[in-house]
Design a protein around this motif. Sequence first.
Motif, short mmCIF file in Angstrom:
data_model
loop_
_atom_site.label_atom_id
_atom_site.label_comp_id
_atom_site.label_asym_id
_atom_site.label_seq_id
_atom_site.Cartn_x
_atom_site.Cartn_y
_atom_site.Cartn_z
N PHE A 214 0.83 -1.20 0.00
CA PHE A 214 0.00 0.00 0.00
C PHE A 214 0.87 1.25 0.00
O PHE A 214 1.80 1.37 0.78
N GLY A 215 0.56 2.14 -0.92
CA GLY A 215 1.36 3.36 -1.07
C GLY A 215 2.46 3.22 -2.09
O GLY A 215 3.17 4.19 -2.36
N VAL A 216 2.62 2.03 -2.67
CA VAL A 216 3.64 1.81 -3.70
C VAL A 216 2.99 2.01 -5.08
O VAL A 216 2.08 1.27 -5.45
N PRO A 217 3.45 3.02 -5.85
CA PRO A 217 2.82 3.30 -7.14
C PRO A 217 3.28 2.37 -8.26
O PRO A 217 4.36 1.77 -8.19
N GLN A 218 2.41 2.26 -9.28
CA GLN A 218 2.72 1.51 -10.51
C GLN A 218 2.45 2.44 -11.70
O GLN A 218 1.77 3.45 -11.54
N PRO A 219 2.96 2.09 -12.88
CA PRO A 219 2.71 2.96 -14.05
C PRO A 219 1.21 3.08 -14.33
O PRO A 219 0.50 2.08 -14.46
N GLU A 220 0.74 4.31 -14.43
CA GLU A 220 -0.69 4.55 -14.61
C GLU A 220 -1.22 3.98 -15.92
O GLU A 220 -2.39 3.60 -16.02
N ALA A 221 -0.37 3.90 -16.93
CA ALA A 221 -0.81 3.39 -18.23
C ALA A 221 -1.32 1.94 -18.12
O ALA A 221 -2.27 1.56 -18.80
N HIS A 222 -0.67 1.16 -17.27
CA HIS A 222 -1.09 -0.23 -17.09
C HIS A 222 -1.99 -0.40 -15.87
O HIS A 222 -2.77 -1.34 -15.80
N HIS A 223 -1.84 0.49 -14.92
CA HIS A 223 -2.57 0.39 -13.65
C HIS A 223 -3.23 1.73 -13.32
O HIS A 223 -2.68 2.54 -12.58
N PRO A 224 -4.44 1.96 -13.87
CA PRO A 224 -5.12 3.23 -13.59
C PRO A 224 -5.34 3.48 -12.10
O PRO A 224 -5.45 4.62 -11.67
N LEU A 261 9.44 -4.40 -2.63
CA LEU A 261 10.90 -4.30 -2.44
C LEU A 261 11.56 -3.28 -3.37
O LEU A 261 12.75 -3.01 -3.24
N THR A 262 10.79 -2.72 -4.30
CA THR A 262 11.38 -1.78 -5.26
C THR A 262 11.81 -0.49 -4.57
O THR A 262 11.01 0.12 -3.85
N PRO A 263 13.07 -0.06 -4.75
CA PRO A 263 13.51 1.22 -4.15
C PRO A 263 12.67 2.38 -4.70
O PRO A 263 12.28 2.37 -5.87
N GLU A 264 12.40 3.36 -3.85
CA GLU A 264 11.55 4.49 -4.24
C GLU A 264 12.06 5.21 -5.48
O GLU A 264 11.27 5.69 -6.30
N GLU A 265 13.39 5.27 -5.62
CA GLU A 265 13.92 6.01 -6.77
C GLU A 265 13.61 5.32 -8.11
O GLU A 265 13.74 5.94 -9.17
N GLU A 266 13.20 4.05 -8.05
CA GLU A 266 12.84 3.34 -9.29
C GLU A 266 11.34 3.38 -9.57
O GLU A 266 10.89 2.92 -10.61
N TRP A 267 10.53 3.86 -8.61
CA TRP A 267 9.08 3.95 -8.82
C TRP A 267 8.77 4.83 -10.02
O TRP A 267 9.52 5.77 -10.31
N PRO A 268 7.69 4.56 -10.78
CA PRO A 268 6.69 3.51 -10.56
C PRO A 268 7.00 2.18 -11.26
O PRO A 268 6.18 1.29 -11.28
#
Length: 407
Positions: A214-224, A261-268
């Motif tokens: 929760f609170g971890v973003p994903q690319p909006e194009a694939h995950h609105p 586990l993804t580092p924040e600098e690599e989000w989304p």
Amino acid sequence: MRIYKVGGAVRDRLLGLPVTDIDRVVVGATTEEMLAQGYRPVGADFPVFLHPKSGEEYALARTERKSGRGYGGFTFHASPEVTLEEDLIRRDLTINAMAEDDQQNLTDPYHGQRDLQARVLRHVSPAFAEDPLRVLRVARFAARYAGLGFTVAPETLELMRQLSESGELQALTAERSWKEISRALMENQPQVFIEVLRSCGALKVLMPEVDALFGVPQPEAHHPEIDTGVHTLSVLQQAAAHKQPLTVRWACLLHDLGKGLTPEEEWPRHIAHEFKGLKLIKAVNERFKAPRDCQELALLVGEYHTHGHRALELKPSTLLELLQSFDVYRRPQRFEEFIAACEMDARGRKGLEERSYPQADYLRGAANAARSVAVQPLLEKGFKGPELGEAIKRERLKALKAYKENA
């Protein structure tokens, strides 16, 4: 001796729902009297008896006192002097603390009927906080009755929060936890179970790997819906809406753990989250001693769900490796469940719940093409041992190339 129906049988009858399990409590009786009437004793923890003819369970009215940590840390006292009200007050929720006699006369000392009408899940007494398993039970009831508009009372949620912070949840056995989790996942709205656990801090204790999404973003194009945790809940909701089995629902819950586990600098973006998540999935599997079929599917879905989504683009060799990984020749059902989990993942996205998933039929066709390769002709050509294995692999690859060209 007076006999009453209690708990779920009374609750569900008042809700107009089918009554499946009937629990009965016996007031004013001794163990000796029950035995004299032919009742058979079962269980070592407290006095429960089986009816001599029907085999149904009858429990002597009892009180309980906290004597240790965890679900089993209680001392029970049963005697003819224990009243029905004393027996009912030790139960978890007011809606489960009602009783009725054979004429359906209701005994409701803790206002369970009022809470049924108000659609509230409320604890009976402060003793609720003595049993950590009740955190899971209340969340499960919330998932079961969410469709009827039930919510957890704020004061009950606060007690659940206190239990979550007390360290008592760690005293729960894997077996008891899994029993509640598996039942909750099979309810009509299992995502509510996770939401309630999260709202009282229990998810962070029991499944920190899921809570971390929760609170971890994903690319909006694939995950609105953007948020990975929200996506996980949506996938679980789709699995329930499509009546998927427990194995698929468990895999849906755990499929994206690597994104936590993804580092924040690599989000989304979440590069290689499929592989990163495997150790987390394995840890959750082992923590709750999930059944082997649930464990295996969760790991396979975690590793290969993006392959499922890209099925139409996969090279025949990659497709063959995927089929081999699932052992589709001997275990076709497991591959079907993988396809189902991938489809639920694709649908568990805001606004895309009704999307088509052509990958499903494509993967089934690929599996059939690989299975269609006959072994006998290769044996007749003299192949055996490792050479036979390689020959079969070549023929299957040839079949998959032909399938891809004609698909």
